[in-house]
Design an enzyme around this catalytic site. Structure first.
Site, PDB file in Angstrom:
ATOM      1  N   THR A  97      18.010 -16.726 -15.460  1.00 22.07           N
ATOM      2  CA  THR A  97      18.254 -16.056 -16.737  1.00 22.07           C
ATOM      3  C   THR A  97      18.053 -14.544 -16.620  1.00 22.07           C
ATOM      4  OG1 THR A  97      17.396 -18.023 -17.806  1.00 22.07           O
ATOM      5  CG2 THR A  97      17.558 -16.067 -19.179  1.00 22.07           C
ATOM      6  N   LYS A 126       4.310 -12.948 -15.420  1.00 27.90           N
ATOM      7  CA  LYS A 126       2.982 -12.826 -16.057  1.00 27.90           C
ATOM      8  C   LYS A 126       1.973 -13.759 -15.413  1.00 27.90           C
ATOM      9  CE  LYS A 126       4.425 -16.432 -18.821  1.00 27.90           C
ATOM     10  NZ  LYS A 126       5.733 -16.765 -19.248  1.00 27.90           N
ATOM     11  N   ILE A 165      10.009  -5.514 -25.134  1.00 26.38           N
ATOM     12  CA  ILE A 165       9.233  -4.442 -25.792  1.00 26.38           C
ATOM     13  C   ILE A 165       8.528  -3.635 -24.700  1.00 26.38           C
ATOM     14  CG2 ILE A 165       7.402  -3.886 -27.441  1.00 26.38           C
ATOM     15  CD1 ILE A 165       7.754  -6.640 -28.699  1.00 26.38           C
ATOM     16  N   ASP A 198      -0.023 -19.331 -22.532  1.00 28.11           N
ATOM     17  CA  ASP A 198       0.966 -18.297 -22.232  1.00 28.11           C
ATOM     18  C   ASP A 198       0.537 -16.970 -22.885  1.00 28.11           C
ATOM     19  OD1 ASP A 198       3.908 -17.453 -21.547  1.00 28.11           O
ATOM     20  OD2 ASP A 198       3.691 -17.009 -23.680  1.00 28.11           O
ATOM     21  N   LYS A 204      -0.677 -13.149 -21.102  1.00 29.68           N
ATOM     22  CA  LYS A 204      -0.124 -11.836 -21.477  1.00 29.68           C
ATOM     23  C   LYS A 204      -1.225 -10.934 -22.046  1.00 29.68           C
ATOM     24  CE  LYS A 204       4.339 -13.983 -22.381  1.00 29.68           C
ATOM     25  NZ  LYS A 204       5.094 -14.680 -23.439  1.00 29.68           N
TER      26      LYS A 204
HETATM   27  P1  NAP Z   1      14.918 -19.029 -14.112  1.00 29.61           P
HETATM   28  O1  NAP Z   1      16.093 -18.898 -14.993  1.00 29.61           O
HETATM   29  O2  NAP Z   1      14.294 -20.361 -13.933  1.00 29.61           O
HETATM   30  O3  NAP Z   1      15.320 -18.451 -12.678  1.00 29.61           O
HETATM   31  C1  NAP Z   1      14.490 -18.538 -11.569  1.00 29.61           C
HETATM   32  C2  NAP Z   1      15.279 -18.108 -10.350  1.00 29.61           C
HETATM   33  O4  NAP Z   1      14.413 -18.131  -9.220  1.00 29.61           O
HETATM   34  C3  NAP Z   1      16.471 -19.020 -10.029  1.00 29.61           C
HETATM   35  O5  NAP Z   1      17.583 -18.257  -9.660  1.00 29.61           O
HETATM   36  C4  NAP Z   1      15.962 -19.835  -8.837  1.00 29.61           C
HETATM   37  O6  NAP Z   1      16.984 -20.208  -7.917  1.00 29.61           O
HETATM   38  C5  NAP Z   1      15.037 -18.838  -8.167  1.00 29.61           C
HETATM   39  N1  NAP Z   1      14.003 -19.516  -7.393  1.00 29.61           N
HETATM   40  C6  NAP Z   1      13.049 -20.370  -7.829  1.00 29.61           C
HETATM   41  N2  NAP Z   1      12.308 -20.810  -6.802  1.00 29.61           N
HETATM   42  C7  NAP Z   1      12.812 -20.225  -5.694  1.00 29.61           C
HETATM   43  C8  NAP Z   1      12.500 -20.312  -4.318  1.00 29.61           C
HETATM   44  N3  NAP Z   1      11.503 -21.106  -3.886  1.00 29.61           N
HETATM   45  N4  NAP Z   1      13.220 -19.588  -3.456  1.00 29.61           N
HETATM   46  C9  NAP Z   1      14.235 -18.798  -3.883  1.00 29.61           C
HETATM   47  N5  NAP Z   1      14.590 -18.681  -5.171  1.00 29.61           N
HETATM   48  C10 NAP Z   1      13.886 -19.394  -6.078  1.00 29.61           C
HETATM   49  O7  NAP Z   1      13.741 -18.054 -14.561  1.00 29.61           O
HETATM   50  P2  NAP Z   1      13.837 -16.802 -15.539  1.00 29.61           P
HETATM   51  O8  NAP Z   1      13.803 -17.280 -16.948  1.00 29.61           O
HETATM   52  O9  NAP Z   1      14.943 -15.921 -15.099  1.00 29.61           O
HETATM   53  O10 NAP Z   1      12.406 -16.121 -15.299  1.00 29.61           O
HETATM   54  C11 NAP Z   1      12.161 -15.331 -14.145  1.00 29.61           C
HETATM   55  C12 NAP Z   1      10.818 -14.602 -14.351  1.00 29.61           C
HETATM   56  O11 NAP Z   1      10.896 -13.783 -15.504  1.00 29.61           O
HETATM   57  C13 NAP Z   1       9.617 -15.523 -14.576  1.00 29.61           C
HETATM   58  O12 NAP Z   1       8.465 -14.968 -13.984  1.00 29.61           O
HETATM   59  C14 NAP Z   1       9.460 -15.510 -16.094  1.00 29.61           C
HETATM   60  O13 NAP Z   1       8.134 -15.790 -16.527  1.00 29.61           O
HETATM   61  C15 NAP Z   1       9.826 -14.088 -16.395  1.00 29.61           C
HETATM   62  N6  NAP Z   1      10.292 -13.863 -17.756  1.00 29.61           N
HETATM   63  C16 NAP Z   1      11.339 -14.559 -18.237  1.00 29.61           C
HETATM   64  C17 NAP Z   1      11.784 -14.320 -19.522  1.00 29.61           C
HETATM   65  C18 NAP Z   1      12.974 -15.062 -20.081  1.00 29.61           C
HETATM   66  O14 NAP Z   1      13.373 -14.770 -21.218  1.00 29.61           O
HETATM   67  N7  NAP Z   1      13.577 -15.987 -19.359  1.00 29.61           N
HETATM   68  C19 NAP Z   1      11.107 -13.385 -20.337  1.00 29.61           C
HETATM   69  C20 NAP Z   1      10.040 -12.664 -19.805  1.00 29.61           C
HETATM   70  C21 NAP Z   1       9.636 -12.906 -18.511  1.00 29.61           C
HETATM   71  P3  NAP Z   1      18.199 -21.222  -8.338  1.00 29.61           P
HETATM   72  O15 NAP Z   1      18.943 -20.515  -9.430  1.00 29.61           O
HETATM   73  O16 NAP Z   1      18.997 -21.362  -7.119  1.00 29.61           O
HETATM   74  O17 NAP Z   1      17.522 -22.473  -8.796  1.00 29.61           O
END
Ligand code: NAP
Length: 443
Positions: free
Chosen positions: A14, A105, A136, A201, A205
């Site tokens: 995402t 986080k 933010i 969570d 934070k």
């Molecule tokens: P996500 O959609 O689940 O994406 C995670 C990505 O990491 C995927 O592309 C996955 O690969 C890759 N990945 C996971 N394990 C891996 C490994 N062992 N080796 C290589 N690649 C790996 O997560 P996200 O929502 O983008 O969140 C990412 C970070 O941002 C997290 O720390 C989250 O807490 C933080 N965050 C997210 C949001 C939000 O709105 N989503 C907001 C604030 C902070 P595949 O795609 O191939 O499975």
């Protein structure tokens, strides 16, 4: 001409795919004095279509290898999780002298101090704006914008899932379980919602914000945590009638005995800025000396909103900025002791079921007076709405059954309230477990 800043990005979900999109769209060279180029990426599944153009970028299967690759200047970690591979990859990048940007986080709440030390030793940046309240810019505000102020209190709505649930419960008089189910259907809550709804969570934070504001070593275990699963529609209805809203807040306050850090459902005056924040939106209020309280409100999650913080962090590195991750040298951060909640001072909302027998009201009043608790208001109800019975309590709709009573106290201590409740229970004048909600007043 300055060479482009070469970025290696691990995680194309995402947030990661939105980061690629934003970097391609924005004129970072004009705004940061140096262009930014993503030269290498890593995820688990190489064949997945991510809706972004990956041509010209090297693919790595192993994020740790990418992190220390000589072809990158900056490592961006967007995989998530407090352990490996995120931890190992961030450590490898910092040890190799590369600045790191992360939105993780969980990693920072658990290993923030050690990672900040590694960044300090290697004279590189560790930026994590997106780790708290997604879009933010609260880290930058606390660390840089208010570098000249002392903080009295920081509090915020840091979990969109909980705020969505509480908003629906309040506006539509629905139960916690019904709203949780909807949140799961809409993708706001995980299949196992414990981490969000029980406050963990928010605690991760808050630990990061408290560290920056108060110069403490980030430590989520030092935080008192209570979630929202015990909140009933009756509490939201009563709060509304008494001029309050209920929010899950993360609160860090400077007290005479240290920094009190706590996460719990909180009654906030309807007139406060934080009370206006509805749905999945996040907000943080900053109480600092020399200024009136400032509340920053915005999206706490979502691909592009979170990516905006990640890209701003990359932009700072392109500018050559390197600021201590928690705002000061790691060795000068103090240990964050666990908040002694029994010493917490503030107003309380108490909802209890008083048994319908002579002398009940007098007994309750006596037990409160014994603890020097004064009441701001007392409301007795004759009919219980669905879900109004406190945990373990009985429904009070029968004419001779227990009667719901709502008490709002003036400022007192948690210890006094707990003692008064214990005494009232021992007197057998109430039925079931009373509901207690702490009140957070405007400054
Ligand atoms: P996500 O959609 O689940 O994406 C995670 C990505 O990491 C995927 O592309 C996955 O690969 C890759 N990945 C996971 N394990 C891996 C490994 N062992 N080796 C290589 N690649 C790996 O997560 P996200 O929502 O983008 O969140 C990412 C970070 O941002 C997290 O720390 C989250 O807490 C933080 N965050 C997210 C949001 C939000 O709105 N989503 C907001 C604030 C902070 P595949 O795609 O191939 O499975």
């Amino acid at each position: 001409m300055v060479a482009p800043l070469k970025v290696g990005l691990a995680g194309l979900g995402t947030v990661g795919s939105s980061v690629l999109q934003l970097i391609a769209q924005q004129q970072l060279a004009a705004r940061c004095g140096r262009s930014v180029e993503v030269v290498a990426v890593c995820a688990r599944d190489r064949n997945r279509d991510r809706g972004v153009d990956l041509s010209g970028m090297h693919w790595f299967d192993d994020p740790v290898k990418l992190a220390s690759d000589s072809g990158i200047d900056v490592f961006v970690e967007l995989m998530g999780g407090e352990g490996d591979p995120a931890k190992a990859a961030v450590e490898a990048a910092l040890a190799a002298g590369k600045s790191v940007v992360t939105a993780n986080k969980a990693l920072l709440a658990r290993h923030g101090v050690a990672l900040a030390k590694l960044a300090e030793t290697n004279k590189v940046a560790l930026n994590f704006e997106a780790a708290v309240a997604g879009g933010i810019p609260i880290i930058k505000a606390l660390r840089e914008g208010f570098a000249g102020n002392s903080f009295a209190r920081i509090y915020g709505i840091l979990n969109g899932t909980c705020n969505y649930i509480l908003t629906r419960m309040e506006q539509e008089k629905l139960s916690f379980a019904e709203c949780l189910k909807d949140a799961q259907r809409l993708g706001y809550a995980e299949a196992d919602p414990t981490f969000d709804v029980e406050g963990y969570d928010t605690a991760q934070k808050l630990a990061i914000l408290a560290s920056i504001a108060f110069g403490t070593k980030v430590d989520a275990d030092a935080i008192y945590v209570e979630g929202i699963s015990s909140i009933a529609p009756a509490d939201l209805i009563a709060a509304d009638e008494l001029g309050y809203r209920i929010k899950l807040l993360g609160v860090a306050v400077k007290t005479d005995t240290g920094i009190e850090q706590r996460v719990h459902p909180t009654m906030v005056p309807k007139s406060s800025a934080i009370a206006q924040v509805m749905g999945v939106t996040n907000a943080v209020t900053i109480d600092a000396d020399g200024i009136d309280p400032i509340t920053l409100v915005g999206p706490g999650a979502g691909g592009l909103a979170t990516a905006s913080s990640v890209v701003a962090d990359i932009g700072d590195i392109a500018r050559g900025a390197r600021i201590a991750p928690f705002g000061r040298a790691v060795d000068s951060l103090s240990v964050a002791g666990k908040a002694p909640m029994q010493m917490h001072e503030g107003g309380y909302y108490i909802r209890l079921l008083a048994v319908d027998k002579p002398g009940t009201a007098a007994t309750i009043a006596t037990r409160l007076a014994e603890q020097d608790i004064s009441l701001e208001s007392i409301v007795q109800r004759h009919l219980v709405t669905p879900g109004a019975a406190p945990q373990g309590g009985t429904d009070a709709r029968t004419a001779s059954g227990p009667v719901p009573v709502i008490l709002i106290t003036y400022a007192t201590t948690e210890d006094a309230v707990r003692r008064a409740i214990a005494a009232v229970k021992a007197d057998q004048v109430i039925s079931g477990e009373p509901q207690l909600i702490r009140i957070e007043k405007n400054r």
